[in-house]
Design a protein around this motif. Structure first.
Motif, short mmCIF file in Angstrom:
data_model
loop_
_atom_site.label_atom_id
_atom_site.label_comp_id
_atom_site.label_asym_id
_atom_site.label_seq_id
_atom_site.Cartn_x
_atom_site.Cartn_y
_atom_site.Cartn_z
N SER A 180 0.84 -1.20 0.00
CA SER A 180 0.00 0.00 0.00
C SER A 180 0.88 1.25 0.00
N PRO A 181 0.34 2.37 -0.50
CA PRO A 181 1.10 3.63 -0.45
C PRO A 181 1.52 4.00 0.97
N ALA A 182 0.65 3.74 1.95
CA ALA A 182 0.99 4.07 3.34
C ALA A 182 2.22 3.29 3.80
N MET A 183 2.28 2.01 3.44
CA MET A 183 3.43 1.21 3.83
C MET A 183 4.71 1.63 3.10
N ARG A 184 4.54 2.07 1.86
CA ARG A 184 5.71 2.57 1.13
C ARG A 184 6.27 3.81 1.84
N LEU A 185 5.37 4.66 2.30
CA LEU A 185 5.84 5.85 3.02
C LEU A 185 6.49 5.47 4.34
N THR A 186 5.97 4.45 5.01
CA THR A 186 6.58 4.00 6.26
C THR A 186 8.00 3.52 6.01
N LEU A 187 8.21 2.80 4.92
CA LEU A 187 9.55 2.32 4.58
C LEU A 187 10.48 3.49 4.25
N VAL A 188 9.95 4.47 3.53
CA VAL A 188 10.76 5.65 3.22
C VAL A 188 11.16 6.36 4.50
N ALA A 189 10.23 6.48 5.45
CA ALA A 189 10.53 7.13 6.72
C ALA A 189 11.60 6.37 7.49
N LYS A 190 11.51 5.04 7.49
CA LYS A 190 12.51 4.24 8.19
C LYS A 190 13.88 4.39 7.54
N LEU A 191 13.90 4.43 6.22
CA LEU A 191 15.17 4.63 5.53
C LEU A 191 15.75 6.00 5.88
N SER A 192 14.90 7.01 5.91
CA SER A 192 15.37 8.35 6.24
C SER A 192 15.93 8.41 7.65
N GLU A 193 15.23 7.76 8.59
CA GLU A 193 15.72 7.72 9.97
C GLU A 193 17.08 7.04 10.06
#
Length: 390
Positions: A180-193
């Motif tokens: 889902s788009p929401a999960m893709r954003l969660t992964l992007v956030a984790k990568l950024s962190e």
């Protein structure tokens, strides 16, 4: 008689020879035309071999019986509860194990056992859920790579929560078409962190600077992803952004200055608790008084209102949304207009807003330069190709 001779011989034979003979006995049980008496004797011998002190013997038994539906259930269950290297082939292949057996094994087993289960053909969602909840990172990676596994969306979410910071799992998840788009954003956030922590630990940037860069990268990725998200999934994406604390003024302003009107309107509708159709009417058709009332109801910082007002007026006039990049890239001319108007206005403390707009302007200019250079290189390569062909 043969089984009795085997039992007499196996007591004194070395482990390697016992393992070879045990494998032969198991295959004879499965594939030879044994009489009922001989089959019963062979099964009894295999039950006895479960107590053999050498793991080589028990592993030979497991390798021979693992994939067969004709194997004695009692032996299969015993092997599945043995040491991980013995249990693994049975847990990976045996058709005699039911989902409840596999869930128990996931809960009690180590990473090797869990990985063996994760690779099973036609793995059911209940077992996948157990792996997502308590499985090791390796087993979750095997699960995600198992095309035959039935993985429920909530199990994918749980894997993201637990292991989204790991590159191998993150890349495998991002390659899934059902993410889902929401999960893709969660992964992007984790990568950024992860990247922000790495950069700060190396002292390449101050911690607060690294966090800001990471946050803005997430916001940029959000706008890009939202531009590709179907309308049917936009509301769930907005809910995710709000619940995760990402639905802030910076992101919403970026969406508007990128020409992503859908994301902008949906975000305001969510924050103002108002139908999106009504929000759209305020934005496109109403005067500034109604717009300010909408802005205040959404709870956005008052200091950012001048930028939103100027951007909406530019959008109403038209001509600023036609720059390359669609609704995924900041529009340079629109930002420059908003920045100029805000710099000349004496409306409270707009210094933080001006700083943000200047960063947006710099980013837009760099993106425009990249597009220009890419086009020049592409034209040059095309011209060279035509000249060679001629």
């Amino acid at each position: 008689m043969i089984v009795r001779q085997f039992l007499d011989w196996v007591r004194t034979a070395p482990p390697g020879k016992r393992a070879e003979a045990t494998g032969a006995l198991a295959r004879a049980y499965l594939y030879s035309d044994l009489s009922p008496d001989d089959a019963a004797a062979a099964e009894g011998a295999m039950l006895m071999l479960l107590d053999d002190h050498s793991p080589l013997v028990r592993r030979a038994l497991a390798d021979s019986l693992a994939a067969s539906s004709q194997a004695p259930p009692a032996i299969v269950l015993a092997l599945a509860a043995d040491q991980p290297q013995i249990a693994a082939p049975v847990l990976a292949l045996s058709p005699l194990l039911i989902d409840a057996d596999l869930v128990d094994a996931v809960a009690a087993g180590n990473g090797a056992v869990q990985a063996a289960i994760a690779g099973r053909a036609a793995l059911q969602s209940s077992v996948a859920a157990a792996l997502a909840e308590v499985g090791s990172a390796e087993s979750c990676l095997v699960l995600l790579e198992n095309a035959a596994a039935d993985i429920a969306p909530f199990s994918v979410d749980r894997i993201v929560e637990r292991y989204g910071h790991l590159a191998a799992i993150r890349e495998t998840l991002l390659a899934r078409a059902d993410l889902s788009p929401a999960m893709r954003l969660t992964l992007v956030a984790k990568l950024s962190e992860t990247l922000a922590g790495f950069v700060a630990a190396r002292q390449w940037l101050a911690a607060d600077h690294a966090q800001r860069v990471a946050r803005e990268a997430c916001e940029k990725a959000t706008v890009v992803l939202a531009a590709e998200t179907p309308m049917t999934q936009m509301r769930s994406l907005i809910n995710h952004l709000r619940n995760s604390g990402q639905l802030n003024a910076g992101l919403i302003l970026r969406a508007l200055l990128s020409g992503n009107v859908t994301l902008f309107e949906e975000a305001l509708a969510e924050l103002a608790d108002m139908p999106v159709e009504r929000v759209s009417g305020f934005i496109h058709d109403s005067g500034n008084a109604a717009l300010r009332a909408l802005f205040d109801q959404a709870g956005l910082p008052p200091s950012t209102y001048p930028a939103f007002k100027e951007a909406i007026e530019a959008m109403r006039e038209g001509g600023f949304m036609s720059e390359p990049g669609g609704a995924a890239r900041l529009k340079r001319r629109m930002i420059e207009r908003v920045l100029t108007r805000c710099e000349s206005a004496a409306l409270g403390d707009v210094a933080p807003l001006l700083t943000l707009l200047r960063r947006f302007a710099t980013e837009a200019a760099r993106e425009e330069a990249r597009l220009f250079c890419d086009e020049m290189v592409a034209d040059m390569l095309d011209r060279d190709a035509r000249e060679r062909a001629a």
